[in-house]
Design an enzyme around this catalytic site. Sequence first.
Site, mmCIF file in Angstrom:
data_model
loop_
_atom_site.group_PDB
_atom_site.id
_atom_site.type_symbol
_atom_site.label_atom_id
_atom_site.label_comp_id
_atom_site.label_asym_id
_atom_site.label_seq_id
_atom_site.Cartn_x
_atom_site.Cartn_y
_atom_site.Cartn_z
ATOM 1 N N GLU A 226 0.887 -1.171 0.000
ATOM 2 C CA GLU A 226 0.000 0.000 0.000
ATOM 3 C C GLU A 226 0.922 1.217 0.000
ATOM 4 O OE1 GLU A 226 -2.593 2.495 3.116
ATOM 5 O OE2 GLU A 226 -2.855 0.327 3.265
ATOM 6 N N CYS A 263 -3.705 7.388 5.461
ATOM 7 C CA CYS A 263 -3.598 7.023 4.048
ATOM 8 C C CYS A 263 -4.892 7.296 3.290
ATOM 9 C CB CYS A 263 -3.206 5.564 3.900
ATOM 10 S SG CYS A 263 -4.244 4.422 4.840
#
Length: 481
Positions: A226, A263
Amino acid sequence: MTTTTAELDVLAAAAAAAAPVWRASSAADRAAWLRAAADALDGRIDELVAIADEETRLGETRLRGEVGRTTGQLRLFATVVEEGSYLELTVDDADASATPPRPELRRTLTGVGPVAVFSASNFPFAFSVAGGDTASALAAGNPVIVKAHSGHPRLSERTAEIVAAALVDAGAPQGSLSLVEGREAGNALVRHPVIQAAGFTGSLGGGRALFDLASGRPDPIPFYGELGSVNPVVISPSALTVRGEALAQGLVGSFTLGAGQFCTKPGVVFVPADGGFEELVAAHVAGASGGPLLTDRITAAFPEGIAHLEADPSVTVVAHGQDGASDSARPVVLSTDAAAVAARPETLLEECFGPVTLLVRYSSDTELLAALEAVPGSLTATLHSEPGDEVADVLEVLQRKAGRVLFAGWPTGVAVTWSQQHGGPWPATTSLHTSVGATAIRRFLRPLVFQDAPQHLLPPHLHDDALATLPHRRNGVLRVP
């Protein structure tokens, strides 16, 4: 402290020895091991939160909540293991009359083997030593070697000690969980022949480098990274008219949450030109505070990222938040226009980690769609519209750009559930899988088929009596106990 090559070899050998035990473990045993790890972390929460607050300055309230999320993930995966559908059990009975004749086939998913997990800076518990990657890898039946994050080394060491001991005390083998430290050790870990998959949460640059190492091995392994996400938001003209004040307030709360170090932070917001949204946001951000950033590297990168955006001739500063302590990042709202974004996405759509968001003005659906096409793959996309709005074209683009599409609220905050998807097209992630939720387990499993196998040589969950108690498909028919 840096883990040496010799030390890594010892840890890898222990993980390799533990792997067959984990792979063959029963659902009951594996679930008990995961719950034991969760209980051990909950039992040491005061100690762990104190260490984490010293190293990250995230505050006791946030950190206690994160421990709860972490132990909740472990317990969720214990339930996933017990429920059994993650195995995708499938049986085709032998059929001599078929053309060509069909053998008996029994398919399952099995653990890939020892997994490397790279801790994240912004979630010292939930995406760290005992976080979602570790929980899902263990649930899949794999030992884990974690690379500690340099932003919280003492916490990493203590968490690893607690979890490793809890696993062994519950009956899991030695080598079930271990820790390495140092960048070179991390590089060596992803290249080590014992490691069969890796999970990563962090920067685009760091993740891409490890991805290339994993792909460049003599035996390439899957790397589930990620990496970066701008999480676009689209506000329709009617939504702005009906609830502009609430949208402005919600945006400010979301992009400043945790000093903008999530995020899923909404980093780029498409708003109707001349709708007054900039003024609404400016009024709310004026009272918003930022906070200290997690590491010296992130602290140094934040003003550089702002300067990079401001250097574009289309960008103006809408407003700043409150100016806090010298080590505190001050919130800032910038604005540009859709034409500039479509022309220079490499500049205007680069993720900037910290409390900043970019408002993008659009004057028509054509402008909006052209700019949205330039948005890189993201974890989330949000559409604020009203009933009657014609949004099919916008929604089609957002579905291609993100793994989770929201129609209310803001993307910060990720529920840990069976249905969650926390992943998206590149560069949000290096694969199509999620790193949060029950199906995160799928990353660390591989298919295995047994053909015409005697019952006594099959894994226990593929025996006929076990299949009667588990979700499975037989001869094309789904069967649920």
